[in-house]
Design a protein around this motif. Structure first.
Motif, PDB file in Angstrom:
ATOM      1  N   SER A  89       0.820  -1.210   0.000  1.00 52.29           N
ATOM      2  CA  SER A  89       0.000   0.000   0.000  1.00 52.29           C
ATOM      3  C   SER A  89       0.854   1.261   0.000  1.00 52.29           C
ATOM      4  CB  SER A  89      -0.918   0.013   1.226  1.00 52.29           C
ATOM      5  OG  SER A  89      -0.154  -0.024   2.423  1.00 52.29           O
ATOM      6  N   GLU A  90       2.151   1.114   0.275  1.00 51.38           N
ATOM      7  CA  GLU A  90       3.059   2.268   0.243  1.00 51.38           C
ATOM      8  C   GLU A  90       3.538   2.583  -1.174  1.00 51.38           C
ATOM      9  OE1 GLU A  90       3.778   4.194   2.724  1.00 51.38           O
ATOM     10  OE2 GLU A  90       2.949   3.028   4.381  1.00 51.38           O
ATOM     11  N   GLY A 173      10.228   9.588  -8.744  1.00 52.16           N
ATOM     12  CA  GLY A 173      10.335  10.302  -7.482  1.00 52.16           C
ATOM     13  C   GLY A 173      11.108   9.568  -6.410  1.00 52.16           C
ATOM     14  N   ARG A 174      11.897   8.539  -6.803  1.00 54.05           N
ATOM     15  CA  ARG A 174      12.598   7.735  -5.796  1.00 54.05           C
ATOM     16  C   ARG A 174      13.989   8.287  -5.472  1.00 54.05           C
ATOM     17  NH1 ARG A 174       8.248   5.660  -3.711  1.00 54.05           N
ATOM     18  NH2 ARG A 174       6.975   4.606  -5.261  1.00 54.05           N
ATOM     19  N   VAL A 175      14.597   9.023  -6.395  1.00 52.54           N
ATOM     20  CA  VAL A 175      15.885   9.667  -6.131  1.00 52.54           C
ATOM     21  C   VAL A 175      15.835  11.070  -6.721  1.00 52.54           C
ATOM     22  CG1 VAL A 175      17.222   7.519  -6.125  1.00 52.54           C
ATOM     23  CG2 VAL A 175      16.949   8.792  -8.264  1.00 52.54           C
ATOM     24  N   SER A 176      16.720  11.943  -6.237  1.00 55.46           N
ATOM     25  CA  SER A 176      16.751  13.308  -6.754  1.00 55.46           C
ATOM     26  C   SER A 176      17.394  13.344  -8.133  1.00 55.46           C
ATOM     27  CB  SER A 176      17.535  14.209  -5.811  1.00 55.46           C
ATOM     28  OG  SER A 176      18.918  13.879  -5.862  1.00 55.46           O
ATOM     29  N   LYS A 177      17.153  14.429  -8.866  1.00 49.98           N
ATOM     30  CA  LYS A 177      17.747  14.574 -10.199  1.00 49.98           C
ATOM     31  C   LYS A 177      19.265  14.618 -10.099  1.00 49.98           C
ATOM     32  CE  LYS A 177      17.300  17.118 -14.537  1.00 49.98           C
ATOM     33  NZ  LYS A 177      16.978  15.896 -15.282  1.00 49.98           N
ATOM     34  N   THR A 178      19.776  15.287  -9.069  1.00 51.09           N
ATOM     35  CA  THR A 178      21.229  15.365  -8.882  1.00 51.09           C
ATOM     36  C   THR A 178      21.820  13.987  -8.644  1.00 51.09           C
ATOM     37  OG1 THR A 178      21.036  17.573  -7.947  1.00 51.09           O
ATOM     38  CG2 THR A 178      23.063  16.368  -7.485  1.00 51.09           C
ATOM     39  N   ALA A 179      21.163  13.201  -7.776  1.00 50.34           N
ATOM     40  CA  ALA A 179      21.652  11.847  -7.488  1.00 50.34           C
ATOM     41  C   ALA A 179      21.637  10.986  -8.739  1.00 50.34           C
ATOM     42  CB  ALA A 179      20.807  11.199  -6.400  1.00 50.34           C
ATOM     43  N   ALA A 180      20.580  11.124  -9.530  1.00 47.10           N
ATOM     44  CA  ALA A 180      20.482  10.345 -10.765  1.00 47.10           C
ATOM     45  C   ALA A 180      21.582  10.728 -11.735  1.00 47.10           C
ATOM     46  CB  ALA A 180      19.110  10.562 -11.407  1.00 47.10           C
ATOM     47  N   PHE A 181      21.839  12.037 -11.859  1.00 44.74           N
ATOM     48  CA  PHE A 181      22.864  12.512 -12.791  1.00 44.74           C
ATOM     49  C   PHE A 181      24.257  12.081 -12.348  1.00 44.74           C
ATOM     50  CE2 PHE A 181      25.991  15.823 -13.898  1.00 44.74           C
ATOM     51  CZ  PHE A 181      25.960  15.714 -15.286  1.00 44.74           C
ATOM     52  N   VAL A 182      24.551  12.312 -11.075  1.00 45.95           N
ATOM     53  CA  VAL A 182      25.875  11.963 -10.557  1.00 45.95           C
ATOM     54  C   VAL A 182      26.093  10.460 -10.593  1.00 45.95           C
ATOM     55  CG1 VAL A 182      27.340  11.979  -8.497  1.00 45.95           C
ATOM     56  CG2 VAL A 182      26.041  14.021  -9.119  1.00 45.95           C
ATOM     57  N   GLY A 183      25.051   9.700 -10.236  1.00 42.50           N
ATOM     58  CA  GLY A 183      25.164   8.252 -10.243  1.00 42.50           C
ATOM     59  C   GLY A 183      25.468   7.714 -11.623  1.00 42.50           C
ATOM     60  N   THR A 184      24.766   8.233 -12.619  1.00 41.24           N
ATOM     61  CA  THR A 184      24.995   7.803 -13.999  1.00 41.24           C
ATOM     62  C   THR A 184      26.392   8.189 -14.455  1.00 41.24           C
ATOM     63  OG1 THR A 184      22.636   8.025 -14.467  1.00 41.24           O
ATOM     64  CG2 THR A 184      24.109   7.933 -16.358  1.00 41.24           C
ATOM     65  N   LEU A 185      26.814   9.404 -14.104  1.00 39.32           N
ATOM     66  CA  LEU A 185      28.117   9.918 -14.530  1.00 39.32           C
ATOM     67  C   LEU A 185      29.253   9.089 -13.955  1.00 39.32           C
ATOM     68  CD1 LEU A 185      29.026  12.433 -16.196  1.00 39.32           C
ATOM     69  CD2 LEU A 185      29.427  13.575 -14.022  1.00 39.32           C
ATOM     70  N   LEU A 186      29.121   8.700 -12.700  1.00 39.81           N
ATOM     71  CA  LEU A 186      30.192   7.990 -12.007  1.00 39.81           C
ATOM     72  C   LEU A 186      30.054   6.472 -12.082  1.00 39.81           C
ATOM     73  CD1 LEU A 186      30.457  10.197  -8.793  1.00 39.81           C
ATOM     74  CD2 LEU A 186      31.853  10.319 -10.853  1.00 39.81           C
ATOM     75  N   GLY A 196       9.198  -1.433   5.408  1.00 36.71           N
ATOM     76  CA  GLY A 196       7.880  -0.887   5.685  1.00 36.71           C
ATOM     77  C   GLY A 196       7.069  -0.631   4.436  1.00 36.71           C
ATOM     78  N   GLY A 197       7.388  -1.369   3.388  1.00 38.85           N
ATOM     79  CA  GLY A 197       6.660  -1.236   2.142  1.00 38.85           C
ATOM     80  C   GLY A 197       7.189  -0.171   1.213  1.00 38.85           C
ATOM     81  N   LYS A 198       8.213   0.573   1.645  1.00 38.29           N
ATOM     82  CA  LYS A 198       8.767   1.661   0.834  1.00 38.29           C
ATOM     83  C   LYS A 198      10.144   1.289   0.294  1.00 38.29           C
ATOM     84  CE  LYS A 198       6.522   5.237   3.656  1.00 38.29           C
ATOM     85  NZ  LYS A 198       6.747   6.436   4.505  1.00 38.29           N
ATOM     86  N   LEU A 199      10.517   1.907  -0.836  1.00 41.03           N
ATOM     87  CA  LEU A 199      11.848   1.699  -1.398  1.00 41.03           C
ATOM     88  C   LEU A 199      12.848   2.568  -0.640  1.00 41.03           C
ATOM     89  CD1 LEU A 199      11.161   1.807  -5.258  1.00 41.03           C
ATOM     90  CD2 LEU A 199      10.866  -0.086  -3.656  1.00 41.03           C
ATOM     91  N   ILE A 200      13.909   1.938  -0.128  1.00 40.50           N
ATOM     92  CA  ILE A 200      14.901   2.645   0.674  1.00 40.50           C
ATOM     93  C   ILE A 200      16.302   2.356   0.111  1.00 40.50           C
ATOM     94  CG2 ILE A 200      15.840   2.988   2.985  1.00 40.50           C
ATOM     95  CD1 ILE A 200      12.892   3.663   2.859  1.00 40.50           C
TER      96      ILE A 200
END
Length: 286
Positions: A89-90, A173-186, A196-200
């Motif tokens: 339900s989360e 909406g699970r990660v920020s745009k900055t995190a997505a960009f930096v993660g892809t870059l690196l 608790g039913g949520k993605l962590i």
């Protein structure tokens, strides 16, 4: 009377499972190219992943309240026990739709043997709970015993997963745009889990080579009696990597069984191609 098990398509089981274990399924929906499809029925996950690789952004919708009401009413009228084992339900409004439908049906049939379980799980995390419940149902277990075991499995189900491209999680909406960009870059590969039913987010690994070995280490840290378990692996159109992970699991733990399935159209629309997920119990099975 034999208890009937109802699942939704977010459990990512195959038609083979539905047929073998006599499981009824409610589809969530996917919108692609201005058309609506039923997950697990009128569109394949492969079509979704190919579309995403072409830059398209499929949208998803929960299962409808009316669909659940129709199903629940039919079982209430027959006085046949039914257990719906649902998507967290989360992560979706599907379970809430089912809950409202149940309340409406029980106004007319107050003693209807219709039961709902919010697993707080996703993908094969739900699927493994559903299979265990269906096995018990086929053996003649009571609704109460099935619910008790299913609840236990749901509460102890670990989800350890990674995605190939953080962009898809950003869109959801699970990660920020900055995190997505930096993660892809690196070339950073995130390891996530469900709590608790949520993605962590759990960890970040640089480079693909270390990734599967780290997932195995996490399974060893968190799992109990893995050699006695049925372990699930789901993948976003990347069977090769899923099979590599399965081989590592066999070498390390020699589990009773490994189920490999493709992540379905709905969850795949948010996780994207290349997703790899591992599911196991973090305590002894019941």
């Amino acid at each position: 009377m034999t208890v009937k098990i109802l699942a939704d398509s977010a459990c990512d089981l195959s038609k083979t499972h539905y047929n073998e274990f006599n499981i009824e399924m409610v589809p969530l929906t996917v919108q692609l190219d201005e058309k609506e499809y039923e997950d697990g029925k009128t569109i394949t996950p492969k079509a979704i992943y190919d579309a995403m690789r072409d830059g398209k952004g499929p949208k998803t919708s929960q299962a409808s309240q009316q669909t659940f009401k129709t199903i629940f009413t039919s079982y209430a009228e027959a006085n046949q026990p039914l257990i719906y084992i649902g998507f967290s339900s989360e992560l979706s409004g599907t379970f809430q739709a089912a809950k409202i439908a149940e309340q409406e049906v029980k106004e007319e049939y107050p003693n209807a043997p219709v039961y709902l379980l919010d697993t707080k799980c996703a993908s094969l995390g739900i699927g493994l709970v559903v299979i265990r419940a269906a096995q018990l149902a086929q053996s003649g277990a009571s609704a109460e015993d099935i619910l008790e075991t299913a609840q236990y499995h749901a509460e102890h189900m670990e989800h350890i997963f990674t995605v190939d491209d953080l962009e898809y999680l950003y869109r959801g909406g699970r990660v920020s745009k900055t995190a997505a960009f930096v993660g892809t870059l690196l070339k950073i590969k995130p390891i996530l889990h469900v709590d608790g039913g949520k993605l962590i987010p759990l960890e970040k690994i640089r480079g693909s080579k270390k990734l599967l070995n780290r997932i195995i280490e996490i399974a060893e840290e968190r799992g109990t009696d893995l050699s006695e378990q049925v372990i699930g692996i789901s993948h976003g159109d990347d069977l090769e990597t899923a099979e590599k992970l399965a081989e590592l699991l066999k070498e390390k733990f020699n589990p009773k069984e490994i189920q490999i399935e493709m992540v379905g159209s709905v969850i795949g629309s948010h996780a994207g191609p290349g997703t790899i997920a591992l599911f196991f119990l973090n305590s002894k099975t019941k």
